[in-house]
Design a protein around this motif. Structure first.
Motif, PDB file in Angstrom:
ATOM      1  N   LEU A 109      26.029  36.716 106.377  1.00  0.00           N
ATOM      2  CA  LEU A 109      26.352  37.938 105.445  1.00  0.00           C
ATOM      3  C   LEU A 109      26.566  37.234 103.795  1.00  0.00           C
ATOM      4  O   LEU A 109      26.574  38.041 103.093  1.00  0.00           O
ATOM      5  CB  LEU A 109      27.602  38.723 106.107  1.00  0.00           C
ATOM      6  N   PHE A 110      27.165  36.117 103.852  1.00  0.00           N
ATOM      7  CA  PHE A 110      27.692  35.783 102.512  1.00  0.00           C
ATOM      8  C   PHE A 110      27.071  34.582 102.145  1.00  0.00           C
ATOM      9  O   PHE A 110      27.364  33.941 100.985  1.00  0.00           O
ATOM     10  CB  PHE A 110      29.190  35.233 102.678  1.00  0.00           C
ATOM     11  N   ALA A 111      26.001  34.053 102.694  1.00  0.00           N
ATOM     12  CA  ALA A 111      24.969  32.909 102.641  1.00  0.00           C
ATOM     13  C   ALA A 111      24.529  33.223 101.098  1.00  0.00           C
ATOM     14  O   ALA A 111      24.048  34.313 100.838  1.00  0.00           O
ATOM     15  CB  ALA A 111      24.114  32.609 103.401  1.00  0.00           C
ATOM     16  N   GLY A 112      24.669  32.237 100.045  1.00  0.00           N
ATOM     17  CA  GLY A 112      23.856  32.557  98.780  1.00  0.00           C
ATOM     18  C   GLY A 112      24.648  33.304  97.816  1.00  0.00           C
ATOM     19  O   GLY A 112      24.421  33.290  96.704  1.00  0.00           O
ATOM     20  N   MET A 113      26.102  33.716  98.216  1.00  0.00           N
ATOM     21  CA  MET A 113      27.058  34.109  97.333  1.00  0.00           C
ATOM     22  C   MET A 113      28.033  33.275  96.803  1.00  0.00           C
ATOM     23  O   MET A 113      28.499  32.333  97.365  1.00  0.00           O
ATOM     24  CB  MET A 113      27.794  35.412  98.170  1.00  0.00           C
ATOM     25  N   TRP A 114      28.624  33.485  95.662  1.00  0.00           N
ATOM     26  CA  TRP A 114      29.658  32.660  95.278  1.00  0.00           C
ATOM     27  C   TRP A 114      31.023  32.968  95.509  1.00  0.00           C
ATOM     28  O   TRP A 114      31.355  34.356  95.481  1.00  0.00           O
ATOM     29  CB  TRP A 114      29.327  32.512  93.557  1.00  0.00           C
ATOM     30  N   GLU A 115      31.890  31.991  95.492  1.00  0.00           N
ATOM     31  CA  GLU A 115      33.334  32.208  95.872  1.00  0.00           C
ATOM     32  C   GLU A 115      34.222  30.989  95.367  1.00  0.00           C
ATOM     33  O   GLU A 115      33.949  30.261  94.551  1.00  0.00           O
ATOM     34  CB  GLU A 115      33.517  31.882  97.253  1.00  0.00           C
ATOM     35  N   ALA A 143      27.844  38.529  86.447  1.00  0.00           N
ATOM     36  CA  ALA A 143      26.539  38.475  86.846  1.00  0.00           C
ATOM     37  C   ALA A 143      26.329  37.678  88.126  1.00  0.00           C
ATOM     38  O   ALA A 143      25.424  38.201  89.024  1.00  0.00           O
ATOM     39  CB  ALA A 143      25.714  38.130  85.684  1.00  0.00           C
ATOM     40  N   LEU A 144      27.202  36.885  88.514  1.00  0.00           N
ATOM     41  CA  LEU A 144      26.961  36.044  89.731  1.00  0.00           C
ATOM     42  C   LEU A 144      27.003  36.884  91.039  1.00  0.00           C
ATOM     43  O   LEU A 144      27.830  37.792  90.762  1.00  0.00           O
ATOM     44  CB  LEU A 144      27.921  34.894  89.864  1.00  0.00           C
ATOM     45  N   PRO A 145      26.370  36.476  92.035  1.00  0.00           N
ATOM     46  CA  PRO A 145      26.599  37.304  93.068  1.00  0.00           C
ATOM     47  C   PRO A 145      27.846  37.050  93.860  1.00  0.00           C
ATOM     48  O   PRO A 145      27.658  35.946  94.985  1.00  0.00           O
ATOM     49  CB  PRO A 145      25.219  37.064  93.960  1.00  0.00           C
ATOM     50  N   TRP A 146      28.833  37.348  93.628  1.00  0.00           N
ATOM     51  CA  TRP A 146      30.230  37.079  94.152  1.00  0.00           C
ATOM     52  C   TRP A 146      30.508  37.621  95.719  1.00  0.00           C
ATOM     53  O   TRP A 146      29.912  38.879  95.715  1.00  0.00           O
ATOM     54  CB  TRP A 146      31.300  37.428  93.127  1.00  0.00           C
ATOM     55  N   ILE A 147      30.864  36.854  96.554  1.00  0.00           N
ATOM     56  CA  ILE A 147      31.512  37.516  97.694  1.00  0.00           C
ATOM     57  C   ILE A 147      32.266  38.697  97.267  1.00  0.00           C
ATOM     58  O   ILE A 147      33.096  38.663  96.444  1.00  0.00           O
ATOM     59  CB  ILE A 147      32.277  36.651  98.505  1.00  0.00           C
ATOM     60  N   PRO A 148      32.002  39.932  98.057  1.00  0.00           N
ATOM     61  CA  PRO A 148      32.776  41.144  97.329  1.00  0.00           C
ATOM     62  C   PRO A 148      34.163  40.899  97.364  1.00  0.00           C
ATOM     63  O   PRO A 148      34.762  41.762  96.147  1.00  0.00           O
ATOM     64  CB  PRO A 148      32.070  42.183  98.182  1.00  0.00           C
ATOM     65  N   ALA A 149      34.781  40.455  98.223  1.00  0.00           N
ATOM     66  CA  ALA A 149      36.177  40.405  98.192  1.00  0.00           C
ATOM     67  C   ALA A 149      36.768  39.480  97.162  1.00  0.00           C
ATOM     68  O   ALA A 149      37.906  39.588  96.620  1.00  0.00           O
ATOM     69  CB  ALA A 149      36.896  39.972  99.547  1.00  0.00           C
ATOM     70  N   ASP A 150      35.579  38.480  96.547  1.00  0.00           N
ATOM     71  CA  ASP A 150      36.289  37.688  95.539  1.00  0.00           C
ATOM     72  C   ASP A 150      36.060  38.191  94.160  1.00  0.00           C
ATOM     73  O   ASP A 150      36.909  37.793  93.261  1.00  0.00           O
ATOM     74  CB  ASP A 150      35.465  36.427  95.517  1.00  0.00           C
ATOM     75  N   LEU A 151      35.268  39.475  94.081  1.00  0.00           N
ATOM     76  CA  LEU A 151      35.104  39.766  92.570  1.00  0.00           C
ATOM     77  C   LEU A 151      36.504  40.421  91.816  1.00  0.00           C
ATOM     78  O   LEU A 151      36.435  40.094  90.836  1.00  0.00           O
ATOM     79  CB  LEU A 151      33.976  41.053  92.697  1.00  0.00           C
ATOM     80  N   PRO A 152      37.439  41.099  92.528  1.00  0.00           N
ATOM     81  CA  PRO A 152      38.446  41.533  91.920  1.00  0.00           C
ATOM     82  C   PRO A 152      39.387  40.611  91.386  1.00  0.00           C
ATOM     83  O   PRO A 152      39.928  40.437  90.600  1.00  0.00           O
ATOM     84  CB  PRO A 152      39.336  42.416  93.105  1.00  0.00           C
ATOM     85  N   ILE A 153      39.304  39.384  92.462  1.00  0.00           N
ATOM     86  CA  ILE A 153      39.892  38.033  91.948  1.00  0.00           C
ATOM     87  C   ILE A 153      39.340  37.293  90.642  1.00  0.00           C
ATOM     88  O   ILE A 153      40.256  37.096  89.754  1.00  0.00           O
ATOM     89  CB  ILE A 153      40.198  37.096  93.069  1.00  0.00           C
ATOM     90  N   VAL A 154      37.942  37.448  90.525  1.00  0.00           N
ATOM     91  CA  VAL A 154      37.585  36.984  89.511  1.00  0.00           C
ATOM     92  C   VAL A 154      37.807  37.988  88.084  1.00  0.00           C
ATOM     93  O   VAL A 154      38.049  37.390  87.221  1.00  0.00           O
ATOM     94  CB  VAL A 154      35.843  36.993  89.561  1.00  0.00           C
ATOM     95  N   GLU A 155      37.793  39.077  88.272  1.00  0.00           N
ATOM     96  CA  GLU A 155      38.038  40.159  87.038  1.00  0.00           C
ATOM     97  C   GLU A 155      39.600  39.887  86.814  1.00  0.00           C
ATOM     98  O   GLU A 155      39.870  39.732  85.591  1.00  0.00           O
ATOM     99  CB  GLU A 155      37.911  41.537  87.667  1.00  0.00           C
ATOM    100  N   ALA A 156      40.607  39.681  87.927  1.00  0.00           N
ATOM    101  CA  ALA A 156      41.986  39.229  87.519  1.00  0.00           C
ATOM    102  C   ALA A 156      42.008  37.989  86.751  1.00  0.00           C
ATOM    103  O   ALA A 156      42.736  37.785  85.874  1.00  0.00           O
ATOM    104  CB  ALA A 156      42.626  39.441  88.604  1.00  0.00           C
ATOM    105  N   LEU A 157      41.433  36.910  87.189  1.00  0.00           N
ATOM    106  CA  LEU A 157      41.246  35.689  86.312  1.00  0.00           C
ATOM    107  C   LEU A 157      40.915  35.917  84.967  1.00  0.00           C
ATOM    108  O   LEU A 157      41.540  35.169  84.164  1.00  0.00           O
ATOM    109  CB  LEU A 157      40.423  34.796  87.047  1.00  0.00           C
ATOM    110  N   LEU A 158      39.776  36.628  84.626  1.00  0.00           N
ATOM    111  CA  LEU A 158      39.185  36.555  83.588  1.00  0.00           C
ATOM    112  C   LEU A 158      40.386  37.331  82.609  1.00  0.00           C
ATOM    113  O   LEU A 158      40.559  37.038  81.304  1.00  0.00           O
ATOM    114  CB  LEU A 158      38.060  37.451  83.455  1.00  0.00           C
ATOM    115  N   ALA A 159      40.999  38.427  83.251  1.00  0.00           N
ATOM    116  CA  ALA A 159      42.084  39.257  82.420  1.00  0.00           C
ATOM    117  C   ALA A 159      43.186  38.383  82.114  1.00  0.00           C
ATOM    118  O   ALA A 159      43.679  38.405  81.150  1.00  0.00           O
ATOM    119  CB  ALA A 159      42.273  40.545  83.178  1.00  0.00           C
ATOM    120  N   ALA A 160      43.524  37.683  83.231  1.00  0.00           N
ATOM    121  CA  ALA A 160      44.751  36.635  82.915  1.00  0.00           C
ATOM    122  C   ALA A 160      44.564  35.420  81.880  1.00  0.00           C
ATOM    123  O   ALA A 160      45.195  35.390  80.952  1.00  0.00           O
ATOM    124  CB  ALA A 160      45.118  35.944  84.372  1.00  0.00           C
TER     125      ALA A 160
END
Length: 151
Positions: A32-38, A122-139
């Motif tokens: 399900l997550f193969a090829g996605m970034w985390e 634009a990277l295909p993030w694991i869906p649960a990690d995407l909000p964390i990525v957005e929070a990291l960019l904001a922080a």
């Protein structure tokens, strides 16, 4: 919220003091997550603190030792929800020893430029990690803003 699986992740930066790049890892499994970034990391084992687990996981998965910075505060008191059974806590970190290599669970590692928000998202993030990525960019954007003068 008891009985949750506790997971830890490392937002490995090129520098804690002046971050410009983030090390990300591409999953090989489950299908399900193969090829996605985390964020690299893994489960906290019985008897480990979250910080100990993160150090162990990064050594096992990437062959590196890190210095931990602050925790990226999560969506709840127990961390960032991954699914209905697991939560993840994420720490900022920087390398102190070792050259990152995909040793377990990943087939590629990549340093991405944090200054290019659209490239990061634009990277295909694991869906649960995407909000964390957005929070990291904001922080990181907040920490780069000059402080307001005192009144």
């Amino acid at each position: 919220m008891t009985g949750l699986i506790n997971v830890v992740g490392g937002a490995i930066l090129d520098s804690l003091a002046n971050p410009g790049r983030l090390l990300v890892a591409r999953r090989t499994a489950p299908p399900l997550f193969a090829g996605m970034w985390e964020f690299p990391g893994g489960k906290v084992e019985p008897g480990e603190s979250p910080e100990q687990a993160l150090h162990r996981e990064l050594l096992e998965e990437l062959g590196v030792q890190v210095r931990l910075g602050g925790e990226l505060e999560g969506g709840s008191a127990s961390g960032w929800p991954l699914n209905d059974r697991a939560v993840m806590r994420v720490w900022l970190a920087e390398l102190v020893d070792g050259e990152p290599r995909p040793l377990q669970d990943h087939d590629e590692l990549r340093w991405i430029n944090l200054g290019n928000r659209s490239e990061v998202l634009a990277l295909p993030w694991i869906p649960a990690d995407l909000p964390i990525v957005e929070a990291l960019l904001a922080a990181l954007a907040d920490s780069a803003r000059p402080a307001l003068p005192a009144r």
